[in-house]
Motif scaffolding. Structure first.
Motif, PDB file in Angstrom:
ATOM      1  N   ASP A 157       9.534  27.189  10.936  1.00 16.98           N
ATOM      2  CA  ASP A 157      10.359  28.305  11.404  1.00 16.98           C
ATOM      3  C   ASP A 157      11.738  27.843  11.872  1.00 16.98           C
ATOM      4  O   ASP A 157      12.750  28.483  11.577  1.00 16.98           O
ATOM      5  CB  ASP A 157       9.656  29.068  12.527  1.00 16.98           C
ATOM      6  CG  ASP A 157       8.417  29.803  12.050  1.00 16.98           C
ATOM      7  OD1 ASP A 157       8.102  29.752  10.845  1.00 16.98           O
ATOM      8  OD2 ASP A 157       7.761  30.445  12.895  1.00 16.98           O
ATOM      9  N   ASP A 158      11.782  26.747  12.613  1.00 14.52           N
ATOM     10  CA  ASP A 158      13.063  26.242  13.110  1.00 14.52           C
ATOM     11  C   ASP A 158      14.002  25.894  11.958  1.00 14.52           C
ATOM     12  O   ASP A 158      15.192  26.213  11.994  1.00 14.52           O
ATOM     13  CB  ASP A 158      12.856  25.013  13.998  1.00 14.52           C
ATOM     14  CG  ASP A 158      12.180  25.349  15.321  1.00 14.52           C
ATOM     15  OD1 ASP A 158      12.291  26.511  15.767  1.00 14.52           O
ATOM     16  OD2 ASP A 158      11.549  24.444  15.898  1.00 14.52           O
ATOM     17  N   GLN A 159      13.469  25.236  10.934  1.00 19.04           N
ATOM     18  CA  GLN A 159      14.287  24.871   9.781  1.00 19.04           C
ATOM     19  C   GLN A 159      14.745  26.126   9.024  1.00 19.04           C
ATOM     20  O   GLN A 159      15.892  26.197   8.592  1.00 19.04           O
ATOM     21  CB  GLN A 159      13.500  23.946   8.840  1.00 19.04           C
ATOM     22  CG  GLN A 159      13.227  22.582   9.422  1.00 19.04           C
ATOM     23  CD  GLN A 159      12.247  21.802   8.571  1.00 19.04           C
ATOM     24  OE1 GLN A 159      11.208  22.317   8.158  1.00 19.04           O
ATOM     25  NE2 GLN A 159      12.576  20.540   8.310  1.00 19.04           N
ATOM     26  N   ALA A 160      13.869  27.101   8.872  1.00 18.01           N
ATOM     27  CA  ALA A 160      14.225  28.325   8.160  1.00 18.01           C
ATOM     28  C   ALA A 160      15.346  29.077   8.884  1.00 18.01           C
ATOM     29  O   ALA A 160      16.304  29.541   8.248  1.00 18.01           O
ATOM     30  CB  ALA A 160      13.000  29.226   8.007  1.00 18.01           C
ATOM     31  N   VAL A 161      15.253  29.170  10.199  1.00 16.98           N
ATOM     32  CA  VAL A 161      16.298  29.843  10.977  1.00 16.98           C
ATOM     33  C   VAL A 161      17.603  29.062  10.879  1.00 16.98           C
ATOM     34  O   VAL A 161      18.679  29.640  10.714  1.00 16.98           O
ATOM     35  CB  VAL A 161      15.855  30.027  12.446  1.00 16.98           C
ATOM     36  CG1 VAL A 161      17.014  30.475  13.317  1.00 16.98           C
ATOM     37  CG2 VAL A 161      14.706  31.030  12.525  1.00 16.98           C
ATOM     38  N   ALA A 162      17.537  27.745  10.959  1.00 18.65           N
ATOM     39  CA  ALA A 162      18.744  26.922  10.854  1.00 18.65           C
ATOM     40  C   ALA A 162      19.416  27.102   9.500  1.00 18.65           C
ATOM     41  O   ALA A 162      20.643  27.233   9.418  1.00 18.65           O
ATOM     42  CB  ALA A 162      18.402  25.454  11.094  1.00 18.65           C
ATOM     43  N   ILE A 163      18.640  27.134   8.428  1.00 17.63           N
ATOM     44  CA  ILE A 163      19.191  27.333   7.083  1.00 17.63           C
ATOM     45  C   ILE A 163      19.832  28.715   6.979  1.00 17.63           C
ATOM     46  O   ILE A 163      20.947  28.875   6.478  1.00 17.63           O
ATOM     47  CB  ILE A 163      18.091  27.156   6.010  1.00 17.63           C
ATOM     48  CG1 ILE A 163      17.660  25.688   5.940  1.00 17.63           C
ATOM     49  CG2 ILE A 163      18.578  27.650   4.649  1.00 17.63           C
ATOM     50  CD1 ILE A 163      16.390  25.464   5.139  1.00 17.63           C
ATOM     51  N   ALA A 164      19.136  29.731   7.484  1.00 19.14           N
ATOM     52  CA  ALA A 164      19.657  31.103   7.404  1.00 19.14           C
ATOM     53  C   ALA A 164      20.928  31.269   8.219  1.00 19.14           C
ATOM     54  O   ALA A 164      21.846  31.995   7.820  1.00 19.14           O
ATOM     55  CB  ALA A 164      18.591  32.095   7.879  1.00 19.14           C
ATOM     56  N   ASN A 165      21.024  30.605   9.363  1.00 18.25           N
ATOM     57  CA  ASN A 165      22.198  30.738  10.224  1.00 18.25           C
ATOM     58  C   ASN A 165      23.355  29.839   9.805  1.00 18.25           C
ATOM     59  O   ASN A 165      24.467  30.003  10.302  1.00 18.25           O
ATOM     60  CB  ASN A 165      21.825  30.438  11.684  1.00 18.25           C
ATOM     61  CG  ASN A 165      21.035  31.567  12.307  1.00 18.25           C
ATOM     62  OD1 ASN A 165      21.096  32.712  11.870  1.00 18.25           O
ATOM     63  ND2 ASN A 165      20.276  31.244  13.338  1.00 18.25           N
ATOM     64  N   ASP A 166      23.124  28.909   8.899  1.00 20.16           N
ATOM     65  CA  ASP A 166      24.158  27.978   8.454  1.00 20.16           C
ATOM     66  C   ASP A 166      24.996  28.598   7.335  1.00 20.16           C
ATOM     67  O   ASP A 166      25.011  28.125   6.202  1.00 20.16           O
ATOM     68  CB  ASP A 166      23.529  26.667   7.986  1.00 20.16           C
ATOM     69  CG  ASP A 166      24.575  25.611   7.659  1.00 20.16           C
ATOM     70  OD1 ASP A 166      25.691  25.686   8.214  1.00 20.16           O
ATOM     71  OD2 ASP A 166      24.271  24.721   6.843  1.00 20.16           O
ATOM     72  N   THR A 167      25.677  29.678   7.677  1.00 14.81           N
ATOM     73  CA  THR A 167      26.522  30.381   6.722  1.00 14.81           C
ATOM     74  C   THR A 167      27.648  31.055   7.481  1.00 14.81           C
ATOM     75  O   THR A 167      27.543  31.276   8.690  1.00 14.81           O
ATOM     76  CB  THR A 167      25.711  31.437   5.928  1.00 14.81           C
ATOM     77  OG1 THR A 167      26.584  32.146   5.052  1.00 14.81           O
ATOM     78  CG2 THR A 167      25.027  32.423   6.852  1.00 14.81           C
ATOM     79  N   ASP A 168      28.713  31.369   6.776  1.00 19.15           N
ATOM     80  CA  ASP A 168      29.830  32.077   7.386  1.00 19.15           C
ATOM     81  C   ASP A 168      29.574  33.580   7.469  1.00 19.15           C
ATOM     82  O   ASP A 168      30.388  34.313   8.015  1.00 19.15           O
ATOM     83  CB  ASP A 168      31.117  31.849   6.588  1.00 19.15           C
ATOM     84  CG  ASP A 168      31.600  30.410   6.675  1.00 19.15           C
ATOM     85  OD1 ASP A 168      31.296  29.748   7.681  1.00 19.15           O
ATOM     86  OD2 ASP A 168      32.281  29.955   5.734  1.00 19.15           O
ATOM     87  N   TYR A 169      28.475  34.031   6.914  1.00 16.06           N
ATOM     88  CA  TYR A 169      28.205  35.461   6.842  1.00 16.06           C
ATOM     89  C   TYR A 169      27.031  35.846   7.723  1.00 16.06           C
ATOM     90  O   TYR A 169      26.205  35.018   8.073  1.00 16.06           O
ATOM     91  CB  TYR A 169      27.950  35.878   5.387  1.00 16.06           C
ATOM     92  CG  TYR A 169      29.123  35.530   4.507  1.00 16.06           C
ATOM     93  CD1 TYR A 169      30.248  36.332   4.512  1.00 16.06           C
ATOM     94  CD2 TYR A 169      29.121  34.379   3.745  1.00 16.06           C
ATOM     95  CE1 TYR A 169      31.354  36.006   3.745  1.00 16.06           C
ATOM     96  CE2 TYR A 169      30.217  34.048   2.965  1.00 16.06           C
ATOM     97  CZ  TYR A 169      31.327  34.859   2.979  1.00 16.06           C
ATOM     98  OH  TYR A 169      32.422  34.541   2.223  1.00 16.06           O
ATOM     99  N   GLY A 170      26.950  37.133   8.069  1.00 14.93           N
ATOM    100  CA  GLY A 170      25.869  37.564   8.936  1.00 14.93           C
ATOM    101  C   GLY A 170      25.684  39.068   8.930  1.00 14.93           C
ATOM    102  O   GLY A 170      25.548  39.665   9.988  1.00 14.93           O
ATOM    103  N   LEU A 171      25.698  39.690   7.758  1.00 19.68           N
ATOM    104  CA  LEU A 171      25.519  41.140   7.711  1.00 19.68           C
ATOM    105  C   LEU A 171      24.065  41.513   7.971  1.00 19.68           C
ATOM    106  O   LEU A 171      23.752  42.212   8.918  1.00 19.68           O
ATOM    107  CB  LEU A 171      25.974  41.709   6.370  1.00 19.68           C
ATOM    108  CG  LEU A 171      25.816  43.222   6.216  1.00 19.68           C
ATOM    109  CD1 LEU A 171      26.607  43.972   7.274  1.00 19.68           C
ATOM    110  CD2 LEU A 171      26.244  43.654   4.820  1.00 19.68           C
ATOM    111  N   THR A 172      23.163  41.044   7.117  1.00 15.49           N
ATOM    112  CA  THR A 172      21.774  41.463   7.234  1.00 15.49           C
ATOM    113  C   THR A 172      20.836  40.355   6.770  1.00 15.49           C
ATOM    114  O   THR A 172      21.231  39.481   6.007  1.00 15.49           O
ATOM    115  CB  THR A 172      21.530  42.761   6.429  1.00 15.49           C
ATOM    116  OG1 THR A 172      20.194  43.218   6.659  1.00 15.49           O
ATOM    117  CG2 THR A 172      21.767  42.573   4.961  1.00 15.49           C
ATOM    118  N   ALA A 173      19.619  40.406   7.257  1.00 13.41           N
ATOM    119  CA  ALA A 173      18.602  39.431   6.876  1.00 13.41           C
ATOM    120  C   ALA A 173      17.252  40.125   6.846  1.00 13.41           C
ATOM    121  O   ALA A 173      17.092  41.216   7.386  1.00 13.41           O
ATOM    122  CB  ALA A 173      18.566  38.268   7.864  1.00 13.41           C
ATOM    123  N   SER A 174      16.308  39.466   6.227  1.00 14.07           N
ATOM    124  CA  SER A 174      14.951  39.988   6.178  1.00 14.07           C
ATOM    125  C   SER A 174      13.977  38.838   6.370  1.00 14.07           C
ATOM    126  O   SER A 174      14.188  37.745   5.852  1.00 14.07           O
ATOM    127  CB  SER A 174      14.704  40.660   4.824  1.00 14.07           C
ATOM    128  OG  SER A 174      13.415  41.224   4.786  1.00 14.07           O
TER     129      SER A 174
END
Length: 96
Positions: free
Chosen positions: A6-23
């Motif tokens: 989970d920690d790695q998945a969140v880190a990968i998802a947050n490692d972007t310049d964008y942040g509109l929506t996620a699932s």
């Protein structure tokens, strides 16, 4: 097959310049909500598609995905300015 925790998945998802929506798709709703709280996006859906907006809820992103919210009171606040306007029924005489 590559697996991440989970920690790695969140880190990968947050490692972007964008942040509109996620699932987050999971069989464990509590785990999904815990991950959703950690995602840096304006919208997070657990066990649903990434675009599922309704007019009474805020829609908007963070980071380079935009600024502000649309929908509900957030839309009213984003597109209006509160003003104080008075109307006197007759002219005041100055000084009092």
């Amino acid at each position: 097959m590559i697996t991440v925790d989970d920690d790695q998945a969140v880190a990968i998802a947050n490692d972007t310049d964008y942040g509109l929506t996620a699932s987050v798709i999971t069989e464990d709703a509590r785990r999904g909500l815990a991950m959703a709280r950690r995602l840096g996006t304006g919208i997070v859906h657990v066990n649903n598609q990434t675009v599922d907006d309704e007019p009474q809820v805020p829609f908007g992103g963070v980071k380079d995905s935009g600024y502000g919210r649309f929908g509900g009171r957030w839309g009213v606040e984003a597109f209006t300015t509160t003003r104080w306007v008075t109307l006197a029924g007759q002219h005041n005489v100055f000084p009092y």
